[in-house]
Design an enzyme around this catalytic site. Structure first.
Site, PDB file in Angstrom:
ATOM      1  N   ARG A 141     -35.776 -20.726  68.609  1.00  0.00           N
ATOM      2  CA  ARG A 141     -36.691 -21.608  67.851  1.00  0.00           C
ATOM      3  C   ARG A 141     -36.734 -21.236  66.376  1.00  0.00           C
ATOM      4  NH1 ARG A 141     -40.568 -23.769  71.358  1.00  0.00           N
ATOM      5  NH2 ARG A 141     -39.579 -24.209  73.348  1.00  0.00           N
ATOM      6  N   CYS A 476     -50.586 -20.310  72.637  1.00  0.00           N
ATOM      7  CA  CYS A 476     -49.903 -20.784  71.422  1.00  0.00           C
ATOM      8  C   CYS A 476     -50.529 -20.279  70.119  1.00  0.00           C
ATOM      9  CB  CYS A 476     -49.836 -22.306  71.439  1.00  0.00           C
ATOM     10  SG  CYS A 476     -48.870 -22.928  72.831  1.00  0.00           S
TER      11      CYS A 476
HETATM   12 FE1  SRM Z   1     -46.695 -23.388  72.269  1.00  0.00          FE
HETATM   13  C1  SRM Z   1     -45.928 -25.289  74.925  1.00  0.00           C
HETATM   14  C2  SRM Z   1     -47.937 -26.078  70.711  1.00  0.00           C
HETATM   15  C3  SRM Z   1     -46.728 -21.627  69.405  1.00  0.00           C
HETATM   16  C4  SRM Z   1     -46.319 -20.471  74.058  1.00  0.00           C
HETATM   17  N1  SRM Z   1     -46.855 -25.350  72.742  1.00  0.00           N
HETATM   18  C5  SRM Z   1     -46.430 -25.950  73.892  1.00  0.00           C
HETATM   19  C6  SRM Z   1     -46.519 -27.480  73.795  1.00  0.00           C
HETATM   20  C7  SRM Z   1     -45.219 -27.986  73.288  1.00  0.00           C
HETATM   21  C8  SRM Z   1     -46.937 -28.197  75.104  1.00  0.00           C
HETATM   22  C9  SRM Z   1     -45.832 -28.711  75.972  1.00  0.00           C
HETATM   23  O1  SRM Z   1     -44.999 -27.910  76.443  1.00  0.00           O
HETATM   24  O2  SRM Z   1     -45.818 -29.906  76.228  1.00  0.00           O
HETATM   25  C10 SRM Z   1     -47.632 -27.574  72.761  1.00  0.00           C
HETATM   26  C11 SRM Z   1     -47.643 -28.863  71.934  1.00  0.00           C
HETATM   27  C12 SRM Z   1     -49.063 -29.253  71.569  1.00  0.00           C
HETATM   28  C13 SRM Z   1     -49.121 -30.362  70.602  1.00  0.00           C
HETATM   29  O3  SRM Z   1     -49.639 -31.432  70.965  1.00  0.00           O
HETATM   30  O4  SRM Z   1     -48.692 -30.192  69.464  1.00  0.00           O
HETATM   31  C14 SRM Z   1     -47.467 -26.278  72.006  1.00  0.00           C
HETATM   32  N2  SRM Z   1     -47.129 -23.831  70.394  1.00  0.00           N
HETATM   33  C15 SRM Z   1     -47.713 -24.970  69.964  1.00  0.00           C
HETATM   34  C16 SRM Z   1     -48.128 -24.859  68.514  1.00  0.00           C
HETATM   35  C17 SRM Z   1     -47.998 -26.165  67.748  1.00  0.00           C
HETATM   36  C18 SRM Z   1     -49.572 -24.341  68.448  1.00  0.00           C
HETATM   37  C19 SRM Z   1     -50.270 -24.480  67.109  1.00  0.00           C
HETATM   38  O5  SRM Z   1     -51.408 -24.973  67.147  1.00  0.00           O
HETATM   39  O6  SRM Z   1     -49.725 -24.074  66.091  1.00  0.00           O
HETATM   40  C20 SRM Z   1     -47.183 -23.733  68.050  1.00  0.00           C
HETATM   41  C21 SRM Z   1     -45.858 -24.243  67.589  1.00  0.00           C
HETATM   42  C22 SRM Z   1     -44.975 -23.149  67.121  1.00  0.00           C
HETATM   43  C23 SRM Z   1     -43.684 -23.612  66.505  1.00  0.00           C
HETATM   44  O7  SRM Z   1     -43.727 -24.070  65.373  1.00  0.00           O
HETATM   45  O8  SRM Z   1     -42.643 -23.461  67.157  1.00  0.00           O
HETATM   46  C24 SRM Z   1     -46.984 -22.986  69.370  1.00  0.00           C
HETATM   47  N3  SRM Z   1     -46.465 -21.421  71.819  1.00  0.00           N
HETATM   48  C25 SRM Z   1     -46.655 -20.880  70.585  1.00  0.00           C
HETATM   49  C26 SRM Z   1     -46.801 -19.459  70.679  1.00  0.00           C
HETATM   50  C27 SRM Z   1     -47.073 -18.512  69.518  1.00  0.00           C
HETATM   51  C28 SRM Z   1     -45.839 -17.980  68.894  1.00  0.00           C
HETATM   52  O9  SRM Z   1     -44.710 -18.310  69.292  1.00  0.00           O
HETATM   53  O10 SRM Z   1     -45.974 -17.179  67.975  1.00  0.00           O
HETATM   54  C29 SRM Z   1     -46.716 -19.130  72.030  1.00  0.00           C
HETATM   55  C30 SRM Z   1     -46.924 -17.726  72.656  1.00  0.00           C
HETATM   56  C31 SRM Z   1     -45.802 -16.809  72.366  1.00  0.00           C
HETATM   57  C32 SRM Z   1     -44.771 -16.886  73.435  1.00  0.00           C
HETATM   58  O11 SRM Z   1     -43.936 -17.787  73.386  1.00  0.00           O
HETATM   59  O12 SRM Z   1     -44.819 -16.060  74.354  1.00  0.00           O
HETATM   60  C33 SRM Z   1     -46.487 -20.377  72.736  1.00  0.00           C
HETATM   61  N4  SRM Z   1     -46.150 -22.977  74.200  1.00  0.00           N
HETATM   62  C34 SRM Z   1     -46.091 -21.724  74.750  1.00  0.00           C
HETATM   63  C35 SRM Z   1     -45.770 -21.845  76.149  1.00  0.00           C
HETATM   64  C36 SRM Z   1     -45.579 -20.679  77.159  1.00  0.00           C
HETATM   65  C37 SRM Z   1     -44.189 -20.157  77.085  1.00  0.00           C
HETATM   66  C38 SRM Z   1     -43.895 -19.187  78.198  1.00  0.00           C
HETATM   67  O13 SRM Z   1     -43.284 -18.151  77.938  1.00  0.00           O
HETATM   68  O14 SRM Z   1     -44.254 -19.466  79.340  1.00  0.00           O
HETATM   69  C39 SRM Z   1     -45.666 -23.238  76.415  1.00  0.00           C
HETATM   70  C40 SRM Z   1     -45.370 -23.912  77.765  1.00  0.00           C
HETATM   71  C41 SRM Z   1     -43.944 -23.854  78.140  1.00  0.00           C
HETATM   72  O15 SRM Z   1     -43.062 -23.500  77.374  1.00  0.00           O
HETATM   73  O16 SRM Z   1     -43.699 -24.172  79.303  1.00  0.00           O
HETATM   74  C42 SRM Z   1     -45.923 -23.904  75.177  1.00  0.00           C
HETATM   75 FE1  SF4 Z   2     -50.299 -24.326  73.811  1.00  0.00          FE
HETATM   76 FE2  SF4 Z   2     -52.826 -24.841  73.451  1.00  0.00          FE
HETATM   77 FE3  SF4 Z   2     -51.275 -26.644  74.646  1.00  0.00          FE
HETATM   78 FE4  SF4 Z   2     -51.907 -24.442  75.925  1.00  0.00          FE
HETATM   79  S1  SF4 Z   2     -53.341 -26.013  75.237  1.00  0.00           S
HETATM   80  S2  SF4 Z   2     -49.819 -25.314  75.708  1.00  0.00           S
HETATM   81  S3  SF4 Z   2     -52.016 -22.959  74.315  1.00  0.00           S
HETATM   82  S4  SF4 Z   2     -51.128 -25.984  72.518  1.00  0.00           S
END
Ligand code: SRM
Ligand code: SF4
Length: 552
Positions: A141, A476
């Site tokens: 990413r 996230c």
């Molecule tokens: Fe995240 C999934 C938003 C950083 C762990 N994340 C999602 C999704 C795409 C939901 C989905 O799968 O349909 C969310 C979209 C929500 C929306 O409507 O926008 C979402 N993640 C975000 C963001 C936008 C949160 C924010 O408010 O800033 C961040 C976008 C980062 C980017 O620019 O790439 C975001 N996500 C993170 C982080 C923090 C980080 O990376 O520093 C994590 C935890 C760190 C990690 O990866 O361990 C994170 N997101 C997840 C996960 C769990 C992944 C896993 O290992 O199981 C999911 C669900 C999945 O992948 O199945 C997920």
């Molecule tokens: Fe990430 Fe928040 Fe959506 Fe959970 S609710 S997947 S923490 S953006």
């Protein structure tokens, strides 16, 4: 025989991430794409979503869900030129909800695009050299990097690694250009992908670069963390941490948050890139492809053992990592206001509550940033704390930018916020995130106001306690690295985690489950009272960690 997860078949049969995306896009009868294409779409930096607030109303009217798309840009190191900002501003207004969202990984998301808006949006971004390739999906990413240029004279050279790593780990497929930009298929192009093959990685992959003393990127929460080592004013190389990741699943004890393990030091650009590349190939070859809940590098490493992982890395790279060099962090929070880098340029960090750039009662942030971009005198850097830095301002231009920051109320608001608000983060959650169990960014501002009152009752209003909230345990907003973490468990309910440190080097622990707002505030009231009574020199997080088992 091991049963592969459905995503594996979809990737393999996708003909280089193309699937039937082009056909699905042209189908005007529905606002959605097929399920397989929704998986592939992520690798192009987009997600299909729907407005969860309107599901019921649409169901009553027997209408399909109100489908829309979220696009996430790939911006290594989170840097945008003024022209790119202007294009983003217009795209947000014309094709999306109007709000520009800074993510916790230093990039931008736009929500609410209809299917017919996707191509025009990508065209506008492409015109200013922005793309969304691999911003999501089972690939590497957005590569993040410490954002504050004043931390080191070598910021620019370390920062350049974010782009180099991002480029190295881009998929070779030209599908993005064909599907979204109508470019001709070039028959002679060899799309063989030595890194990703035709099944890409088992799961998402994240890389961060930290420049001590700043850990604004939460480096140990990434699959690979590179910690810059600066010796005698030169970039000596990087300590390498592997296997960080935060997500857990309620009720699934086999999932856990893990901090990256530092496995050694590497110097020289070629070797640094080779190390990163071969860690990716190990995860590609050994990662779990049948259970996506066990597929991140953290689980691969814990299954292999760290020593076996290190040996495998040596076999693939052809060199041993050196012993890790000493490193330490002193801060993780953004430094609000003006700062100057070593070559005399000025940088202003503005507070953006939960990364949402819009005009509201507090400040005319979106209009102000647009006016600043229009001067052409400043660029923009996003931070992993969801804030924006107005960057690269020459000394002679600072007064012009300063006047705009005041005129649009940005400087006043950034000056006014409390330390606890300035350090808080929340994820997107409702209404767009399909995985949200509870509110986060829509609720956090009001929640913080209530916490501010409780803090003030105990004379703690100047404490910069790190509070982070997410709508579900995916984490996230990295709540597992907060002093107070709130993790959605159901509507209006959160698990309360306590005891993270202020620098992002210690995970917190679950203290109570499924609390509503009044229960959380009353518990915090009790904890703050004890914390003040004990008059300890520790931060609140350190205090909670030390006395975890005796907390009320
Ligand atoms: Fe995240 C999934 C938003 C950083 C762990 N994340 C999602 C999704 C795409 C939901 C989905 O799968 O349909 C969310 C979209 C929500 C929306 O409507 O926008 C979402 N993640 C975000 C963001 C936008 C949160 C924010 O408010 O800033 C961040 C976008 C980062 C980017 O620019 O790439 C975001 N996500 C993170 C982080 C923090 C980080 O990376 O520093 C994590 C935890 C760190 C990690 O990866 O361990 C994170 N997101 C997840 C996960 C769990 C992944 C896993 O290992 O199981 C999911 C669900 C999945 O992948 O199945 C997920
Ligand atoms: Fe990430 Fe928040 Fe959506 Fe959970 S609710 S997947 S923490 S953006």
């Amino acid at each position: 025989m091991i049963q592969l997860s459905p995503s594996e078949r979809i990737k393999k049969e996708s003909s280089g991430l193309r699937g039937t995306l082009a056909e699905g896009l042209a189908d005007a009868l529905t606002g959605s794409l097929s399920e397989d294409d929704q998986i592939l779409l992520k690798h192009h930096g987009m997600y299909q979503q729907d407005d969860r607030d309107r599901r019921e109303e649409r169901a009553v009217k027997k209408l399909e869900r109100l489908y829309s798309f979220m696009i996430r840009l790939r911006i290594p190191g989170g840097y945008m030129s003024p022209g790119q900002w202007i294009a983003t501003h217009h795209c947000a207004g014309k094709h999306a909800t109007g709000i520009i969202k800074i993510t916790t990984r230093q990039t931008i998301q736009l929500h609410g695009l209809l299917k017919s808006d996707i191509k025009p949006t990508i065209r506008s971004f492409d015109a200013v050299k922005l793309d969304s390739i691999a911003a999501c999906g089972d690939v590497n990413r957005n590569v993040v990097c410490s954002a504050h240029p004043s931390v080191s004279p070598l910021h620019e050279s370390v920062f350049a690694y974010a782009s180099k790593i991002s480029e190295m780990a881009l998929p070779r497929s030209r599908a993005y250009y064909e599907i979204w930009l109508d470019q001709e298929k070039i028959a002679s192009t060899d799309e063989t992908d030595p890194l990703y093959g035709d099944t890409y990685l088992p799961r998402k992959f994240k890389i961060a670069i930290a420049i001590p003393p700043d850990n604004d990127v939460d480096v140990l929460s990434n699959d690979i963390g590179l910690i810059a080592v600066i010796e005698a004013g030169e970039l000596a190389g990087f300590n390498i941490a592997v296997g960080g990741g935060l997500s857990t699943t309620h009720g699934n004890a086999a999932t856990y948050a893990r901090l990256g393990s530092v496995i050694g030091f590497v110097s020289g650009e070629e070797r640094v890139l080779k190390t990163v590349y071969e860690i990716l190939t190990i995860q590609r070859d050994y990662g779990n492809r049948s259970d996506r809940k066990q597929a991140r590098l953290k689980y691969t490493i814990d299954k292999m053992g760290l020593e076996a992982f290190r040996i495998e890395l040596f076999k693939r790279s052809g060199f041993m990592l050196e012993e890790a060099r000493p490193w330490s962090f002193r801060q993780r929070a953004d430094h609000y206001g003006w700062e100057q880098n070593q070559s005399g340029r000025w940088f202003y960090t503005a507070f953006v509550e939960n990364g949402r750039i819009c005009d509201d009662d507090n400040q005319q942030l979106k209009s102000g940033l647009y006016a600043i971009a229009e001067t052409g005198l400043a660029a923009f850097r996003f931070t992993c704390n969801q804030n924006v830095i107005i960057a690269d301002v020459k000394a002679g231009h600072r007064a012009i930018i300063e006047e705009l920051l005041e005129r649009y109320g940005i400087a006043q608001y950034t000056r006014r916020i409390s330390p606890v608000r300035g350090n808080a983060m929340a994820c997107v959650a409702l209404p767009t995130c399909p995985l949200a169990l509870a509110e986060a960014q829509r609720y956090m501002p009001a929640f913080i106001s209530r916490v501010e009152e409780v803090l003030a009752n105990h004379g703690l209003q100047d404490e910069a306690i790190v509070i982070r909230m997410t709508g579900c345990p995916n984490g996230c907003a990295r709540p597992y690295l907060a002093e107070i973490g709130l993790i959605g468990s159901g509507e209006g309910r959160y698990n309360l985690h306590l005891g993270g440190d202020r620098l992002g080097l210690r995970l917190n622990r679950k203290f109570r489950e499924n609390l509503d707002e009044s229960e959380i505030l009353s518990l915090l009231d009790t904890l703050f009272a004890r914390y003040t009574r004990e008059n300890t020199a520790e931060t609140f997080g350190d205090y909670c960690d030390r006395s975890f088992n005796t907390l009320p």
